[in-house]
Design a protein around this motif. Structure first.
Motif, PDB file in Angstrom:
ATOM      1  N   SER A  19       0.852  -1.189   0.000  1.00 22.38           N
ATOM      2  CA  SER A  19       0.000   0.000   0.000  1.00 22.38           C
ATOM      3  C   SER A  19       0.892   1.244   0.000  1.00 22.38           C
ATOM      4  O   SER A  19       2.113   1.154   0.166  1.00 22.38           O
ATOM      5  N   LYS A  50       0.596   3.781 -12.772  1.00 20.28           N
ATOM      6  CA  LYS A  50      -0.659   3.082 -13.043  1.00 20.28           C
ATOM      7  C   LYS A  50      -1.236   3.533 -14.384  1.00 20.28           C
ATOM      8  O   LYS A  50      -1.739   2.713 -15.158  1.00 20.28           O
ATOM      9  N   ILE A  57      -3.742  -1.967  -9.317  1.00 23.15           N
ATOM     10  CA  ILE A  57      -4.329  -2.029  -7.977  1.00 23.15           C
ATOM     11  C   ILE A  57      -4.850  -3.439  -7.756  1.00 23.15           C
ATOM     12  O   ILE A  57      -5.521  -4.001  -8.611  1.00 23.15           O
ATOM     13  N   LEU A  60      -8.385  -2.636  -2.160  1.00 21.27           N
ATOM     14  CA  LEU A  60      -8.720  -1.339  -1.575  1.00 21.27           C
ATOM     15  C   LEU A  60      -9.143  -1.545  -0.141  1.00 21.27           C
ATOM     16  O   LEU A  60      -9.823  -2.521   0.182  1.00 21.27           O
ATOM     17  N   HIS A  70      -4.713   1.787  -1.235  1.00 23.57           N
ATOM     18  CA  HIS A  70      -4.674   0.871  -2.367  1.00 23.57           C
ATOM     19  C   HIS A  70      -3.503  -0.076  -2.166  1.00 23.57           C
ATOM     20  O   HIS A  70      -2.470   0.328  -1.639  1.00 23.57           O
TER      21      HIS A  70
END
Length: 100
Positions: A19, A50, A57, A60, A70
């Motif tokens: 994360s 990204k 990802i 979440l 994320h």
């Protein structure tokens, strides 16, 4: 001298899913005294990587501070960029890193 932060983040994400907070903590020993060492800079690097498909990802969640967290990992496309890491650079042995 350290690697550009974006390459180091990509390198970390090839090793495991992390994360934003975990990335920040992992980078602290190398970048903690630099002005770029802050969550907003890391978030910018992550968004950029990204957008071009270097990372994705995977999860979440809500952080303790109420902000959305994320989990990221490097894609196969992103892993190809590790070939640009300097020869002799070592994440495991900071004393063995080559000067840039």
């Amino acid at each position: 001298m350290t690697l550009p932060m974006r390459f180091r983040i990509l390198h970390l994400l090839t090793l495991q899913e992390l994360s934003e907070i975990e990335i920040l903590e992992a980078l602290k020993p190398e970048y903690g005294l630099e002005g770029q060492y802050k969550r907003s800079t890391i978030d910018t690097h992550l968004a950029s990587m990204k957008a071009v498909g270097m990372i994705e990802i995977t999860d979440l969640s809500m952080g303790n501070d109420g902000k959305l967290l994320h989990k990221f990992r490097a894609t196969e496309y992103g892993k190809k960029y590790l070939k640009y890491m300097p020869k002799g650079w070592s994440a495991d042995h900071p004393s063995n890193r080559i000067p840039m």
